[in-house]
Every structure is written in C-alpha cells, then in structure tokens.
Write a protein that holds these residues in place. Structure first.
Motif, PDB file in Angstrom:
ATOM      1  N   PHE A 203       0.718  -1.041  -0.069  1.00 16.76           N
ATOM      2  CA  PHE A 203       0.194  -0.075  -0.094  1.00 16.76           C
ATOM      3  C   PHE A 203       0.911   1.453  -0.097  1.00 16.76           C
ATOM      4  CE2 PHE A 203      -1.867  -3.446   2.750  1.00 16.76           C
ATOM      5  CZ  PHE A 203      -2.958  -3.639   1.997  1.00 16.76           C
ATOM      6  N   ALA A 204       2.007   1.139   0.700  1.00 18.38           N
ATOM      7  CA  ALA A 204       2.871   2.521   0.623  1.00 18.38           C
ATOM      8  C   ALA A 204       3.608   2.660  -0.967  1.00 18.38           C
ATOM      9  CB  ALA A 204       4.092   2.205   1.811  1.00 18.38           C
ATOM     10  N   ARG A 205       3.417   1.580  -1.673  1.00 18.80           N
ATOM     11  CA  ARG A 205       3.835   1.963  -3.019  1.00 18.80           C
ATOM     12  C   ARG A 205       2.837   2.339  -3.992  1.00 18.80           C
ATOM     13  NH1 ARG A 205       8.532  -0.657  -4.530  1.00 18.80           N
ATOM     14  NH2 ARG A 205       7.744  -1.362  -6.656  1.00 18.80           N
ATOM     15  N   ALA A 241      13.404   5.119  -2.826  1.00 20.93           N
ATOM     16  CA  ALA A 241      12.216   6.243  -2.738  1.00 20.93           C
ATOM     17  C   ALA A 241      11.708   6.374  -4.043  1.00 20.93           C
ATOM     18  CB  ALA A 241      12.734   7.205  -2.119  1.00 20.93           C
ATOM     19  N   ILE A 242      12.600   6.469  -5.106  1.00 19.38           N
ATOM     20  CA  ILE A 242      12.467   6.775  -6.571  1.00 19.38           C
ATOM     21  C   ILE A 242      11.272   5.722  -7.084  1.00 19.38           C
ATOM     22  CG2 ILE A 242      13.099   7.139  -8.884  1.00 19.38           C
ATOM     23  CD1 ILE A 242      15.574   8.602  -7.288  1.00 19.38           C
ATOM     24  N   ARG A 243      11.749   4.578  -6.772  1.00 20.27           N
ATOM     25  CA  ARG A 243      11.012   3.480  -7.256  1.00 20.27           C
ATOM     26  C   ARG A 243       9.656   3.438  -6.877  1.00 20.27           C
ATOM     27  NH1 ARG A 243      15.580  -0.999  -6.354  1.00 20.27           N
ATOM     28  NH2 ARG A 243      16.912  -0.700  -8.256  1.00 20.27           N
ATOM     29  N   SER A 244       9.452   3.853  -5.534  1.00 23.20           N
ATOM     30  CA  SER A 244       8.301   3.894  -4.850  1.00 23.20           C
ATOM     31  C   SER A 244       7.593   5.150  -5.559  1.00 23.20           C
ATOM     32  CB  SER A 244       8.273   4.066  -3.072  1.00 23.20           C
ATOM     33  OG  SER A 244       8.961   2.977  -2.574  1.00 23.20           O
ATOM     34  N   LEU A 245       7.953   6.119  -5.753  1.00 21.81           N
ATOM     35  CA  LEU A 245       7.196   7.229  -6.574  1.00 21.81           C
ATOM     36  C   LEU A 245       6.799   6.630  -7.888  1.00 21.81           C
ATOM     37  CD1 LEU A 245       6.416   9.904  -6.264  1.00 21.81           C
ATOM     38  CD2 LEU A 245       8.612  10.561  -7.265  1.00 21.81           C
ATOM     39  N   SER A 247       5.943   3.872  -8.557  1.00 27.76           N
ATOM     40  CA  SER A 247       4.809   2.852  -8.525  1.00 27.76           C
ATOM     41  C   SER A 247       3.517   3.769  -8.280  1.00 27.76           C
ATOM     42  CB  SER A 247       5.258   1.929  -7.153  1.00 27.76           C
ATOM     43  OG  SER A 247       4.172   1.115  -6.951  1.00 27.76           O
ATOM     44  N   MET A 248       3.762   4.783  -7.465  1.00 20.61           N
ATOM     45  CA  MET A 248       2.608   5.451  -7.046  1.00 20.61           C
ATOM     46  C   MET A 248       2.054   6.018  -8.206  1.00 20.61           C
ATOM     47  SD  MET A 248       3.867   7.371  -3.356  1.00 20.61           S
ATOM     48  CE  MET A 248       4.618   6.390  -2.190  1.00 20.61           C
ATOM     49  N   SER A 249       2.949   6.648  -9.002  1.00 22.69           N
ATOM     50  CA  SER A 249       2.267   7.514 -10.224  1.00 22.69           C
ATOM     51  C   SER A 249       1.964   6.528 -11.188  1.00 22.69           C
ATOM     52  CB  SER A 249       3.832   8.188 -10.721  1.00 22.69           C
ATOM     53  OG  SER A 249       4.211   8.997  -9.831  1.00 22.69           O
ATOM     54  N   ARG A 250       2.274   5.144 -11.113  1.00 19.55           N
ATOM     55  CA  ARG A 250       1.612   4.397 -12.345  1.00 19.55           C
ATOM     56  C   ARG A 250       0.417   4.022 -11.692  1.00 19.55           C
ATOM     57  NH1 ARG A 250       6.962   2.263 -12.912  1.00 19.55           N
ATOM     58  NH2 ARG A 250       6.591   0.697 -11.187  1.00 19.55           N
ATOM     59  N   LYS A 251       0.027   3.784 -10.506  1.00 21.60           N
ATOM     60  CA  LYS A 251      -1.359   3.111 -10.034  1.00 21.60           C
ATOM     61  C   LYS A 251      -2.013   4.072  -9.522  1.00 21.60           C
ATOM     62  CE  LYS A 251       1.118  -0.867  -9.428  1.00 21.60           C
ATOM     63  NZ  LYS A 251       0.843  -1.900 -10.533  1.00 21.60           N
ATOM     64  N   HIS A 252      -1.887   5.492  -9.472  1.00 25.68           N
ATOM     65  CA  HIS A 252      -2.849   6.217  -9.415  1.00 25.68           C
ATOM     66  C   HIS A 252      -3.506   6.915 -10.521  1.00 25.68           C
ATOM     67  CE1 HIS A 252      -4.218   9.475  -6.666  1.00 25.68           C
ATOM     68  NE2 HIS A 252      -4.385  10.312  -7.444  1.00 25.68           N
ATOM     69  N   PRO A 253      -4.830   6.943 -10.473  1.00 24.11           N
ATOM     70  CA  PRO A 253      -5.543   7.512 -11.609  1.00 24.11           C
ATOM     71  C   PRO A 253      -5.266   8.676 -12.368  1.00 24.11           C
ATOM     72  CG  PRO A 253      -7.209   6.994  -9.830  1.00 24.11           C
ATOM     73  CD  PRO A 253      -5.784   7.171  -9.502  1.00 24.11           C
ATOM     74  N   GLY A 254      -5.250   8.784 -13.648  1.00 20.12           N
ATOM     75  CA  GLY A 254      -4.672   9.823 -14.563  1.00 20.12           C
ATOM     76  C   GLY A 254      -3.379   9.309 -15.125  1.00 20.12           C
ATOM     77  N   GLY A 255      -2.966  10.207 -15.798  1.00 20.24           N
ATOM     78  CA  GLY A 255      -1.410  10.058 -16.721  1.00 20.24           C
ATOM     79  C   GLY A 255      -0.322   9.822 -15.750  1.00 20.24           C
ATOM     80  N   PHE A 256       0.656   9.041 -16.227  1.00 20.46           N
ATOM     81  CA  PHE A 256       1.888   8.814 -15.508  1.00 20.46           C
ATOM     82  C   PHE A 256       2.544  10.008 -15.194  1.00 20.46           C
ATOM     83  CE2 PHE A 256       6.209   7.503 -15.741  1.00 20.46           C
ATOM     84  CZ  PHE A 256       6.395   6.857 -14.581  1.00 20.46           C
ATOM     85  N   TRP A 257       2.796  10.519 -16.374  1.00 13.87           N
ATOM     86  CA  TRP A 257       3.863  11.774 -16.356  1.00 13.87           C
ATOM     87  C   TRP A 257       3.084  12.948 -15.524  1.00 13.87           C
ATOM     88  CZ3 TRP A 257       8.354  10.517 -17.356  1.00 13.87           C
ATOM     89  CH2 TRP A 257       8.850   9.704 -18.323  1.00 13.87           C
ATOM     90  N   ASN A 258       1.840  13.262 -15.545  1.00 10.44           N
ATOM     91  CA  ASN A 258       1.322  14.061 -14.941  1.00 10.44           C
ATOM     92  C   ASN A 258       1.422  13.772 -13.376  1.00 10.44           C
ATOM     93  OD1 ASN A 258       0.497  15.899 -16.783  1.00 10.44           O
ATOM     94  ND2 ASN A 258      -1.433  14.856 -17.061  1.00 10.44           N
ATOM     95  N   ASN A 259       1.070  12.464 -12.917  1.00  9.86           N
ATOM     96  CA  ASN A 259       1.279  11.999 -11.612  1.00  9.86           C
ATOM     97  C   ASN A 259       2.429  12.140 -11.055  1.00  9.86           C
ATOM     98  OD1 ASN A 259      -1.490  11.408 -11.513  1.00  9.86           O
ATOM     99  ND2 ASN A 259      -1.300   9.173 -11.933  1.00  9.86           N
TER     100      ASN A 259
END
Length: 427
Positions: A203-205, A241-245, A247-259
């Motif tokens: 969940f932290a990712r 930490a970069i890898r976690s970020l 992962s968060m950006s890929r999983k969150h709704p919306g575009g990856f680059w915007n996230n």
C-alpha cells in the motif's frame, strides 16, 4: 457450473487429466497443493510471494490451520446411491452451484497483471461467488461488470472515516453485490516478518488502493491533504524512494507523467495509511452499516462462541469463522477447531462461512461436516493465478471442487445435507 454437470465433476476432471496425459500434456496447474505453491513461488517476485504466503510471527497459526485438518478423519459410508451428486447450496436467497467462494485477497496485482479481473473471470466461469476485497487492485465496479451477473460479495475493511465507509457500502450495493462481509480481525496489520524483512508494504507503493482512489470521498480527502502540503519529501531521495514514487504514479488514476509532477499519488498513500482501519470499533457500531444497506451482512473473523452469540443477537445475516489464514496473530488456535463450537453456539440461526487453512476438497468436506454452509478459498487460487492467470485460478478451484465431489461420493454423501457431524471423527 456452466461447462460441466454437477454430478460428475470429480470423474470428469480425472478423465480429462488422464486423457491429456496420454498425449504428454500435464495439468495447467499442479494438483498437489505443495507443488502448486512451489511453482507459484517461482512465478512470483520475492516481494509478491512474501505478501501472499506470509503469516504472522513464526507462522504458528498458519501451520496450525493446516495441521488441524489432520486431526479429523472422514467416516466412509457404503451401499448408498451416490451416482448423482448435488453440490449446490442456497445462500442469502441465491442458489449456488457449489459451496465454494473466492476469498477476498488484496493486492492481487502482485500475483498477476490481470489481478482481480482474472479472479472475476474464474468466478464467472465456475459460477462461484467472488468476494471483492477493499484492498483490490481493480475497482469493485469493474469487477462486478466483469462478473456479468455472477455472484459478487464485497469485503469491507471498516475505515475510521464514516463517510468513506458509507460510500464503499453504497458503491457495493449499486454495483449489484449480494452481501457485505465486514472483516473484523484486521483493524491493524499483524506482525508479518516476511514483509518486514523486505521493508515491503504494498500500500505504501500505491498498490492495492483501487477501491480508494476511485472513491469520491477518498478523493476529496486526498485533495485536501495535497492542498495542505503535508507530504512533501523531508529526506534526501534514495533509489528505493524513487522506485516507490514511480509505482505510486503508475497506480494512481490519471496520466503517469502528470502524476510524477503531482502531489496527489503521495497524498493518496498517506491518506490511506491514515484512514485504513478503526481499532475503536465496538458491537454498538454495527448498526451504522445496517442503517446504510439492505444487503445481508456477514461478520468475518469470529473465533469465539461468545462473539458468535453476540453477532447473532446483533442481527447479522451470517458469520465467517476465520483467523485470516494465520496472517494476524501468531499463536492463535486453528480456525477449524473453532468451527464446531461456533456452529453449536449459532445453532443454525444464520449460515456459517469458513476459511483458513483450506487447501483440498477433503478439507472442504471436513469444514462442511463441522458446521460450515460454505467455504472460502484464498491462497490456492492465488497460486493458480500466479502460474497461469485466470485459467490457473479457475483450474485450482476446479480441482478443489472435483476432489470434494469425489470425497462426497466415496463417503456416501449425495448432497451437502448428507455431510453431517457423523461424517467425521476427531482423532
């Protein structure tokens, strides 16, 4: 069952496997539970296998769950007409082809990229209920749509935010779910060394948060948090930490680059960690959900007779005997040993679902004999999915059902009603 007659599941499964064997083809997933787990372990990442297979502490509860089935022996009865066997059962006004359910398992994206949708495909194929997890990798709306009218239940982790609880329950009802399963034993996460040694909390990712990030109440909480700027990084970034970020950006709704440029993915993770559960929950608060839905309510995690009495007195529609597969408390007693006492306390007033430690059809038979009306399967189908996606999950569950069918016939039981306390003995 869509593709096979109920009365010959076991023999048909055997015949298919042996017939394929003459052409040099092996089963899609191993039939042996231990071999299935080993093959799944090879197919999964170290982090994924730790999350799925891991249990609390020294894993004594998980071991006890499995070993305790060996304390019960099936009593075969002979000279009974068992040529045609009926495995169907009625639960909450719906006739089901079998007593098996797909247990809610979180973060299924760790096991296979199709995650919960693969389970929905398997459940639809087999006509078995899928209990959709709050910690799913796919929204409950998408899962319900994929099930296409097949039975869906929703497992509720009770958040400490009342508006979020209300929203999740209403979404489940709107999506066509048949029941709400309130999980009581995970108001805090147990001490799980396999995950802890890897420093890995999915969940932290941003993994396993699809129900939250698709929810309007949760989205509002995230936006409010992001606006406050509570979650700006305070330490020098590391590669992890970069890898976690990412992962968060890929999983969150919306575009990856915007996230990547947005505070929302990080705020969503922090908001989840803040609102996930409520350890202050009491019996008096069960009415909160009852007032917000007409769906049947099942309490999952009942292991004590007094709790069983209290649950029935509170007007719930069913209870689930479970110790969460050993994932919460190290040193708890086996769930199957709790079942007969709880069944006696309930005395048929509400149906009992069982889970924890079930790996085979004979395990299912034992649980039914001890008072369960239905049995929920967890890790075995996840292992099947890790090996071969939706087809693997389907095959793993079909194998358990096939063994149950054969066990019933060999024990002299033509229907589930024939499976009683006289069908087993404790050693």
């Amino acid at each position: 069952m869509k593709s096979e007659r109920r009365d010959g599941l076991g023999r048909q499964a055997q015949s298919r496997i042996f017939r394929d064997g003459t052409y040099g083809r092996r089963p899609l997933v191993p039939v042996d539970p231990d071999l299935l787990e080993r093959k799944a372990k090879r197919a999964m990442s170290r982090r994924a296998y730790a999350y799925v297979a891991g249990s609390a502490g020294m894993e004594r509860t998980a071991d006890a769950n499995r070993r305790a089935f060996g304390d019960y022996r099936i009593v075969p009865r002979v000279l009974r007409d068992v040529e045609d066997r009926d495995l169907s059962v009625e639960l909450f006004g719906r006739r089901l082809d079998s007593p098996l359910l797909f247990s809610p398992v979180g973060v299924l994206e760790l096991a296979h990229r199709d995650a919960d949708l693969a389970v929905a495909d398997a459940a639809r194929e087999l006509g078995m209920p899928m209990v959709i997890s709050t910690q799913a990798s796919t929204t409950l709306e998408d899962c319900a749509s994929r099930l296409d009218g097949s039975p869906a239940w929703f497992q509720l982790y009770w958040s400490n935010n009342d508006d979020l609880v209300t929203s999740l329950v209403q979404r489940a009802e709107t999506s066509g779910c048949d029941a709400i399963v309130i999980t009581l034993d995970t108001h805090m996460i147990g001490w799980r060394p396999r995950d802890l040694d890897l420093g890995s909390l999915p969940f932290a990712r941003g993994e396993g948060l699809a129900q939250y990030t698709s929810d309007p109440v949760f989205t509002r909480l995230v936006e409010e948090r992001a606006a406050r700027g509570d979650d700006a990084p305070k330490r020098r970034p590391t590669l992890a930490a970069i890898r976690s970020l990412l992962s968060m950006s890929r999983k969150h709704p919306g575009g990856f680059w915007n996230n990547l440029r947005s505070p929302l993915p990080r705020a969503a993770v922090e908001t989840f960690l803040e609102v996930f559960s409520r350890s202050s929950l009491t019996w008096d608060e069960l009415s909160f959900v009852r007032e917000r839905t007409k769906l049947p309510i099942i309490l999952k995690g009942i292991m004590d007779t007094e709790d069983a009495h209290r649950a029935v007195d509170c007007g719930v529609d069913g209870i689930q005997v479970s110790n969460h597969g050993g994932r919460q408390i190290d040193g708890s007693f086996a769930a199957i040993d709790a079942l007969p006492e709880v069944a006696a306390a309930v005395d048929g007033r509400v149906p009992i679902i069982f889970d924890s430690g079930v790996r085979t059809g004979s395990d299912v038979f034992t649980a039914l004999a001890l008072g369960a009306k239905a049995v929920a399967i967890g890790r075995p189908y996840v292992y099947g999915m890790a090996v071969a996606g939706a087809e693997g999950a389907t095959e793993a569950m079909r194998n358990i059902l096939a063994e149950l069918d054969l066990t019933m016939g060999l024990a002299g039981c033509a229907t589930l009603a024939d499976i009683t306390s006289r069908s087993i003995r404790r050693c």
